[in-house]
Scaffold this active site. Structure first.
Site, PDB file in Angstrom:
ATOM      1  N   HIS A 194       0.819  -1.135   0.129  1.00 30.04           N
ATOM      2  CA  HIS A 194       0.002   0.142  -0.047  1.00 30.04           C
ATOM      3  C   HIS A 194       0.866   1.268  -0.061  1.00 30.04           C
ATOM      4  O   HIS A 194       1.778   1.415   0.991  1.00 30.04           O
ATOM      5  CB  HIS A 194      -0.643  -0.095   1.315  1.00 30.04           C
ATOM      6  CG  HIS A 194      -1.715   0.975   1.464  1.00 30.04           C
ATOM      7  ND1 HIS A 194      -3.267   1.016   1.156  1.00 30.04           N
ATOM      8  CD2 HIS A 194      -1.563   2.265   2.054  1.00 30.04           C
ATOM      9  CE1 HIS A 194      -3.845   2.102   1.311  1.00 30.04           C
ATOM     10  NE2 HIS A 194      -2.732   3.013   1.941  1.00 30.04           N
ATOM     11  N   ASP A 217       1.122   5.128   0.176  1.00 28.68           N
ATOM     12  CA  ASP A 217       0.311   6.313   0.577  1.00 28.68           C
ATOM     13  C   ASP A 217       0.846   7.661   0.129  1.00 28.68           C
ATOM     14  O   ASP A 217       1.803   8.305   0.486  1.00 28.68           O
ATOM     15  CB  ASP A 217       0.342   6.398   2.083  1.00 28.68           C
ATOM     16  CG  ASP A 217      -0.755   5.614   2.732  1.00 28.68           C
ATOM     17  OD1 ASP A 217      -1.737   5.160   2.418  1.00 28.68           O
ATOM     18  OD2 ASP A 217      -0.106   4.660   3.666  1.00 28.68           O
ATOM     19  N   ASP A 272      -8.363   1.312   6.465  1.00 22.80           N
ATOM     20  CA  ASP A 272      -7.061   1.649   6.510  1.00 22.80           C
ATOM     21  C   ASP A 272      -6.821   2.518   7.663  1.00 22.80           C
ATOM     22  O   ASP A 272      -7.506   3.793   7.690  1.00 22.80           O
ATOM     23  CB  ASP A 272      -6.725   2.391   5.156  1.00 22.80           C
ATOM     24  CG  ASP A 272      -5.445   3.218   5.028  1.00 22.80           C
ATOM     25  OD1 ASP A 272      -4.448   2.576   5.788  1.00 22.80           O
ATOM     26  OD2 ASP A 272      -5.161   3.819   4.049  1.00 22.80           O
ATOM     27  N   GLY A 291      -0.186  -0.570   8.700  1.00 20.15           N
ATOM     28  CA  GLY A 291       1.042   0.204   8.334  1.00 20.15           C
ATOM     29  C   GLY A 291       1.902  -0.128   9.589  1.00 20.15           C
ATOM     30  O   GLY A 291       2.674  -1.062   9.549  1.00 20.15           O
ATOM     31  N   SER A 292       2.061   0.829  10.397  1.00 15.28           N
ATOM     32  CA  SER A 292       3.152   0.757  11.534  1.00 15.28           C
ATOM     33  C   SER A 292       2.985  -0.822  12.231  1.00 15.28           C
ATOM     34  O   SER A 292       4.008  -1.310  12.882  1.00 15.28           O
ATOM     35  CB  SER A 292       2.896   1.696  12.843  1.00 15.28           C
ATOM     36  OG  SER A 292       1.476   2.030  12.848  1.00 15.28           O
TER      37      SER A 292
HETATM   38  C1  DX5 Z   1      -3.120   7.311   6.613  1.00 18.08           C
HETATM   39  C2  DX5 Z   1      -2.671   6.225   5.612  1.00 18.08           C
HETATM   40  C3  DX5 Z   1      -2.780   4.984   6.109  1.00 18.08           C
HETATM   41  C4  DX5 Z   1      -1.698   4.617   7.170  1.00 18.08           C
HETATM   42  C5  DX5 Z   1      -1.730   3.256   7.498  1.00 18.08           C
HETATM   43  O1  DX5 Z   1      -3.005   8.662   6.069  1.00 18.08           O
HETATM   44  O2  DX5 Z   1      -3.324   6.355   4.580  1.00 18.08           O
HETATM   45  O3  DX5 Z   1      -2.489   3.770   4.948  1.00 18.08           O
HETATM   46  O4  DX5 Z   1      -0.229   5.006   6.751  1.00 18.08           O
HETATM   47  O5  DX5 Z   1      -0.670   2.952   8.539  1.00 18.08           O
HETATM   48  P1  DX5 Z   1      -1.003   2.748  10.147  1.00 18.08           P
HETATM   49  O6  DX5 Z   1      -1.728   1.351   9.843  1.00 18.08           O
HETATM   50  O7  DX5 Z   1      -0.075   2.819  11.004  1.00 18.08           O
HETATM   51  O8  DX5 Z   1      -2.306   3.589  10.549  1.00 18.08           O
HETATM   52 ZN    ZN Z   2      -3.364   4.599   2.910  1.00 19.10          ZN
END
Ligand code: DX5
Ligand code: ZN
Length: 213
Positions: free
Chosen positions: A32, A34, A172, A194-195
C-alpha cells in the site's frame, strides 16, 4: 479470503531493500503506497517512494492510495506501475466520475476512500461503478494513529449492500490485532496495516494475528 495490504509509509526508507525483502518473505497480498500532496493533508509524500526501484525488488502489486485534491491529473503518473488498485478520495474531488473512469480504462481496480466524517450514504450512488470502498479508520495524513472504533459499524452497514452492488471493503488506519477480528466479522475484505506490521519484529506472526477470526 481476506487480503492484507502493507502500508510502507512508516518503514525504514534508508534500508528499503531489506524492508521489501522482509515483506517478500512473508505472506502479504499488496504493498500500500500512501501518496499525499500537502493539500488534501498536510504531509507531502510525492517524492518519498521510489516506485521504480521498489517494483524491481518485489513481484507484489501496488495498492496506491491517493490522498490528493482533485486526483484526475495525477492518475496517469501511477497507472504506469500497473498497480492492482488505485484509490482516490470521495472528498475534495471535483471530478470523481472522470477519475473513476480514467482508472477503469487502464483495467486497474478502482477504489474510493471515505474519511471518518463522511457518511457511507454519500457514496451509495457510485457503488456500482467501483471495485473497492476504502473506509478510513483514522483521519488521513500519517501512520501510527489510533483506530476510530465506529469504523466497525460503517463496515457492517456497507457490508449489507455488497450483494446488491458487488464491491470489496478495505479498511485503512490503525489496523492491528486488537481490531482486526471485529473488522473481519463486520465484512472487511482487505486490511491495510502500516506501523503494526512494519514495526513488528515478527512480521509473519503479526500478519497471521490480523487474520484470526
Ligand atoms: C493514513 C494512511 C494509512 C496509514 C496506515 O493517512 O492512509 O495507510 O499509513 O498506517 P497505520 O496502520 O500505521 O495507521
Ligand atoms: Zn493509506
Amino acid at each position: 479470503m481476506t487480503k492484507v495490504s502493507i502500508s510502507i509509509l512508516d518503514c525504514d526508507f534508508g534500508n528499503i531493500t531489506s524492508e521489501i525483502k522482509k515483506i517478500n518473505e512473508n505472506k502479504v497480498d499488496f504493498i500500500h503506497i500512501d501518496i499525499m500532496d500537502g493539500k488534501f493533508v498536510e504531509n507531502n509524500t510525492e517524492k518519498l517512494f521510489d516506485l521504480n526501484k521498489i517494483s524491481l525488488l518485489t513481484d507484489l502489486k501496488y495498492d496506491i492510495h491517493l490522498m490528493v485534491n482533485d486526483p484526475l491529473d495525477k492518475i496517469d503518473s501511477y497507472t504506469k506501475y500497473n498497480p492492482d488498485t488505485i484509490t482516490i478520495h470521495f472528498e475534495n474531488n471535483s471530478n470523481l466520475m472522470a477519475s473513476i473512469n480514467k482508472i477503469k480504462k487502464h483495467k486497474i481496480n478502482v477504489g474510493v476512500a471515505i474519511n471518518p466524517d463522511t457518511k457511507i450514504s454519500e457514496i451509495y450512488d457510485i457503488l456500482d461503478e467501483i471495485d473497492i470502498v476504502l473506509v478510513m479508520s483514522v483521519n488521513p495524513g500519517q501512520g501510527g494513529q489510533r483506530f476510530i472504533i465506529n469504523t466497525v459499524d460503517k463496515v457492517k452497514a456497507l457490508n449489507e449492500r455488497k450483494n446488491k452492488n458487488n464491491f470489496l471493503i478495505s479498511v485503512d488506519g490503525g489496523v492491528n490485532n486488537t481490531n482486526s477480528k471485529d473488522l473481519l466479522n463486520a465484512g472487511a475484505d482487505i486490511l491495510v496495516s502500516g506501523s503494526y506490521l512494519v514495526k513488528s519484529n515478527n512480521l509473519n506472526h503479526s500478519i497471521k494475528s490480523l487474520l484470526i477470526h
